[in-house]
Scaffold this active site. Structure first.
Site, short mmCIF file in Angstrom:
data_model
loop_
_atom_site.label_atom_id
_atom_site.label_comp_id
_atom_site.label_asym_id
_atom_site.label_seq_id
_atom_site.Cartn_x
_atom_site.Cartn_y
_atom_site.Cartn_z
N GLU A 108 3.56 -5.69 -6.55
CA GLU A 108 4.12 -5.61 -4.79
C GLU A 108 5.59 -5.86 -5.30
OE1 GLU A 108 1.88 -4.25 -1.56
OE2 GLU A 108 0.94 -6.06 -2.05
N GLU A 160 -5.88 -5.85 -3.85
CA GLU A 160 -6.42 -6.36 -2.20
C GLU A 160 -7.58 -5.68 -2.04
OE1 GLU A 160 -2.01 -6.74 -2.67
OE2 GLU A 160 -3.53 -5.47 -3.27
#
Length: 261
Positions: free
Chosen positions: A115, A135
């Protein structure tokens, strides 16, 4: 120990290399590191001499493995939320940073590490780089902009596949899908990023800043609204000294000397 290292490059210190310095933990981001990174981007946003930032990780094993799950193990909801506010502020600080930010990725960029690379303007990856948003397999969600930046880079269907499954992809596929600008040999990501930063420095600083703003803001709106932003920025650039210098340098067959005004 400082977890963010800074090193200036260029004739006038206009390029700044920022290194995530936790190689023993695959450059995983703990609370201290997140605070240091946020402070860095907030402070350097006021550095008028700065023209480009290169963000990388210490060593060749990992750009960043993401959030430090050892630190997070057993963390209370309240502390977790406070830490995540640092992540959210960091994402916005990088996204809105006034000059281009280049990610130089060697090795793993997983979870928040991927990210972090995605929120930069340009991503240069070593051929050994690996990318994943893991995640969901840990019971959480990408919270560092990944669910916005990845679909914008590679399309919604591909992004859903990676986010839903936590699938890992290599640098070649990341390039083919559009998440990566360029793939370079192992150990050369920083060198290639610095070469690109030097090319960016050759362009007029106001033009680059205006172009970044127009692209970032304009691609999220309809064409006519985005084009209106383009023309507003264009009209800011026209009366600058640098515009006059750029045209003069072309006609005089010399390198322009930018004044950032």
């Amino acid at each position: 120990m400082e977890m963010i290292k800074q090193e200036f490059h260029g004739e006038n210190n206009e390029i700044l290399v920022v290194t995530i310095n936790r190689p023993h933990a695959m450059n995983a981001m703990n609370t201290q590191l997140l605070q240091e990174m946020l402070t860095f981007f907030r402070e350097q946003a006021y550095n008028t001499s700065l023209r480009c930032v290169v963000l990388t990780g210490a060593g060749n094993k990992a750009f960043s493995a993401g959030g430090d799950l050892k630190e997070r193990n057993g963390m209370s909801d309240e502390v977790w939320r406070k830490q995540h506010q640092l992540i959210e502020d960091k994402v916005r600080a990088i996204k809105d940073f006034p000059v281009p930010v280049i990610a130089a990725v060697e090795g793993y960029a997983f979870g928040g590490g991927f990210e972090l690379a995605l929120v930069t303007d340009i991503l240069i990856a070593s051929e050994t780089a690996k990318f994943a948003l893991t995640e969901a397999v840990r019971g959480i969600l990408p919270g560092g902009g990944g669910m916005q930046n990845l679909p914008r880079a590679i399309g919604t269907r591909r992004a859903k596949e990676l986010i839903f499954s936590g699938r890992q992809i290599d640098a070649k596929l990341a390039y083919e899908w559009g998440a990566v600008n360029r793939v370079v040999p192992q150990g050369k990501a920083l060198e290639a990023s610095l070469e690109l930063a030097e090319q960016i420095v050759n362009s007029a600083p106001i033009s680059v800043k205006m172009a970044k703003t127009c692209i970032d803001r304009g691609t999220d709106v309809d064409f006519h609204t985005g084009y209106s932003l383009d023309i507003a920025a264009y009209n800011v650039v026209v009366p600058t000294e640098d515009r006059l210098e750029g045209v003069a340098a072309f006609n005089e067959k010399r390198k322009p000397v930018w004044k950032n005004r």
